[in-house]
Design a protein around this motif. Structure first.
Motif, PDB file in Angstrom:
ATOM      1  N   ARG A   1       9.931  11.179  -0.382  1.00  0.00           N
ATOM      2  CA  ARG A   1       9.895  12.397  -0.991  1.00  0.00           C
ATOM      3  C   ARG A   1       9.750  12.026  -2.521  1.00  0.00           C
ATOM      4  O   ARG A   1       8.793  12.427  -3.235  1.00  0.00           O
ATOM      5  N   PHE A   2      10.338  11.065  -3.290  1.00  0.00           N
ATOM      6  CA  PHE A   2      10.313  10.580  -4.503  1.00  0.00           C
ATOM      7  C   PHE A   2       8.729  10.026  -4.605  1.00  0.00           C
ATOM      8  O   PHE A   2       7.991  10.488  -5.761  1.00  0.00           O
ATOM      9  N   ARG A   3       8.363   9.209  -3.850  1.00  0.00           N
ATOM     10  CA  ARG A   3       6.921   8.354  -4.050  1.00  0.00           C
ATOM     11  C   ARG A   3       5.883   9.589  -4.010  1.00  0.00           C
ATOM     12  O   ARG A   3       4.932   9.578  -4.479  1.00  0.00           O
ATOM     13  N   LYS A   4       5.969  10.473  -2.940  1.00  0.00           N
ATOM     14  CA  LYS A   4       4.915  11.344  -2.856  1.00  0.00           C
ATOM     15  C   LYS A   4       4.829  12.148  -4.213  1.00  0.00           C
ATOM     16  O   LYS A   4       3.723  12.617  -4.597  1.00  0.00           O
TER      17      LYS A   4
ATOM     18  N   LEU B   1       0.391  12.030 -10.119  1.00  0.00           N
ATOM     19  CA  LEU B   1      -0.933  11.181 -10.772  1.00  0.00           C
ATOM     20  C   LEU B   1      -2.186  11.914 -10.309  1.00  0.00           C
ATOM     21  O   LEU B   1      -3.171  11.972 -11.179  1.00  0.00           O
ATOM     22  N   ASN B   2      -2.240  12.427  -9.034  1.00  0.00           N
ATOM     23  CA  ASN B   2      -3.458  13.046  -8.654  1.00  0.00           C
ATOM     24  C   ASN B   2      -3.946  14.182  -9.256  1.00  0.00           C
ATOM     25  O   ASN B   2      -4.896  14.600  -9.842  1.00  0.00           O
ATOM     26  N   HIS B   3      -2.459  15.209  -9.721  1.00  0.00           N
ATOM     27  CA  HIS B   3      -2.858  15.934 -10.602  1.00  0.00           C
ATOM     28  C   HIS B   3      -3.417  15.905 -12.078  1.00  0.00           C
ATOM     29  O   HIS B   3      -4.474  16.463 -12.586  1.00  0.00           O
ATOM     30  N   LEU B   4      -2.885  14.753 -12.469  1.00  0.00           N
ATOM     31  CA  LEU B   4      -3.293  14.266 -14.021  1.00  0.00           C
ATOM     32  C   LEU B   4      -4.982  13.903 -13.710  1.00  0.00           C
ATOM     33  O   LEU B   4      -5.574  14.211 -14.739  1.00  0.00           O
ATOM     34  N   ILE B   5      -5.102  13.091 -12.926  1.00  0.00           N
ATOM     35  CA  ILE B   5      -6.499  12.775 -12.633  1.00  0.00           C
ATOM     36  C   ILE B   5      -7.394  13.971 -12.467  1.00  0.00           C
ATOM     37  O   ILE B   5      -8.534  14.102 -13.300  1.00  0.00           O
TER      38      ILE B   5
ATOM     39  N   LYS C   1       0.823  -1.108  -0.067  1.00  0.00           N
ATOM     40  CA  LYS C   1      -0.120   0.043   0.034  1.00  0.00           C
ATOM     41  C   LYS C   1       0.975   1.229  -0.117  1.00  0.00           C
ATOM     42  O   LYS C   1       2.056   1.363   0.632  1.00  0.00           O
ATOM     43  N   PHE C   2       0.395   2.035  -0.756  1.00  0.00           N
ATOM     44  CA  PHE C   2       1.213   3.553  -0.708  1.00  0.00           C
ATOM     45  C   PHE C   2       0.387   4.493  -0.019  1.00  0.00           C
ATOM     46  O   PHE C   2      -0.704   4.819  -0.439  1.00  0.00           O
ATOM     47  N   HIS C   3       0.653   5.662   0.384  1.00  0.00           N
ATOM     48  CA  HIS C   3      -0.188   6.741   1.206  1.00  0.00           C
ATOM     49  C   HIS C   3       0.226   8.034   0.153  1.00  0.00           C
ATOM     50  O   HIS C   3       1.432   8.631   0.518  1.00  0.00           O
TER      51      HIS C   3
ATOM     52  N   ILE D   1       5.371   3.882   2.339  1.00  0.00           N
ATOM     53  CA  ILE D   1       4.964   2.389   1.692  1.00  0.00           C
ATOM     54  C   ILE D   1       4.610   1.543   2.976  1.00  0.00           C
ATOM     55  O   ILE D   1       5.206   1.672   4.260  1.00  0.00           O
ATOM     56  N   SER D   2       3.566   0.760   3.027  1.00  0.00           N
ATOM     57  CA  SER D   2       3.220  -0.245   3.806  1.00  0.00           C
ATOM     58  C   SER D   2       2.635  -1.336   3.267  1.00  0.00           C
ATOM     59  O   SER D   2       2.737  -1.643   2.092  1.00  0.00           O
ATOM     60  N   VAL D   3       2.339  -2.394   4.276  1.00  0.00           N
ATOM     61  CA  VAL D   3       1.731  -3.817   3.820  1.00  0.00           C
ATOM     62  C   VAL D   3       0.371  -3.891   3.491  1.00  0.00           C
ATOM     63  O   VAL D   3      -0.311  -3.413   4.288  1.00  0.00           O
ATOM     64  N   ASN D   4       0.096  -4.492   2.246  1.00  0.00           N
ATOM     65  CA  ASN D   4      -1.409  -4.928   2.071  1.00  0.00           C
ATOM     66  C   ASN D   4      -1.711  -6.168   2.818  1.00  0.00           C
ATOM     67  O   ASN D   4      -1.575  -7.121   2.252  1.00  0.00           O
TER      68      ASN D   4
END
Length: 262
Positions: free
Chosen positions: A196-199, A205-209, A155-157, A163-166
């Protein structure tokens, strides 16, 4: 960390291992000039095959493996999943075992790496991937990317980049949840640099949506069209950095198979 499917062993590595089955990984480094050249060629061929097999992503954090320019070091090196120095009688020669080799980033500990302002960290506690792993034998303690399912167990927040575990998904696949958490801990996959990179990736992606929704697209259509554009290798054969984070955010639960690179 995502599933890695390895191709055949590189020719130079296979030939060297056949001729010197008990040799050390660094065997030729202090030998003759010609031997050093052969060692260098073997290393480069092996590293390139690993990068190709992995879509040019770090086997652990999924950061892109940048090549060095203008004197800067490349952000890539070969990692031995089982430490090459920890060999017991009857075990494979871990230093030369193709199934034991992975391409990883420098983990933030190289000040001369390309883009040091982004990829170097002055705090050792923030190093990731093979750096904190070191020479520890973690075969039964962390997940091996070669043995992962073709599914996203993480999971990613977006609000934090963590990052965490599903857990539910791991259990349904018969994976040990504790080992999944230990993988994050031992490899320090929540180091500030990686967060920082993942965020940044997830925010983009959120901006594109959001932009597509403003244009009148339905949510499902917007996500699907973005997924089609990002879930493919480029002309160089590279996957997009932080592939699993992107896949989770867009709701993709299977490894996409697209025939043609963009």
């Amino acid at each position: 960390m995502k599933k890695i499917n390895k191709d055949e062993e590189p020719n130079r590595l296979g030939a060297f291992k056949a001729a010197h089955p008990h040799a050390l990984w660094e065997r030729d480094k202090d030998s003759t000039v010609e031997a050093f050249r052969c060692c260098s060629a073997r290393y480069q061929e092996t590293q390139q095959q690993l990068r190709t097999d992995q879509g040019n992503l770090c086997a652990y954090c999924e950061q892109d493996l940048l090549s060095g320019t203008n004197g800067a070091l490349e952000d890539c090196r070969i990692e031995h999943f089982h430490p090459k120095s920890k060999r017991q009688p009857g075990e494979p020669n871990w230093g030369l075992e193709w199934s034991n080799l992975l391409a990883v980033c420098c983990g933030g500990n190289q000040s001369r790496v390309i883009n040091p302002e982004q990829r170097f960290d002055t705090e050792p506690k923030n190093y990731s991937c093979d750096v904190p792993k070191g020479d520890k034998i973690l075969d039964a303690t962390i997940l091996n990317p070669l043995n992962l399912p073709n599914l996203n167990i993480w999971k990613f927040h977006r609000s934090t980049g963590h990052i965490s575990v599903n857990e539910g998904f791991c259990i349904s696949l018969g994976l040990n949840v504790e080992i999944a958490y230990q993988t994050i801990e031992e490899l320090n996959l929540n180091s500030p640099r990686l967060i920082r990179f993942r965020k940044t990736v997830l925010d983009n992606l959120n901006h594109l949506i959001t932009e597509r929704l403003k244009q009148g697209q339905e949510v499902e259509h917007a996500i699907n069209s973005i997924a089609i554009s990002v879930f493919r290798k480029n002309k160089a054969g590279d996957w997009p950095p932080f592939f699993s984070a992107t896949r989770f955010y867009l709701g993709q639960q299977v490894e996409p198979i697209l025939a043609h690179p963009i």
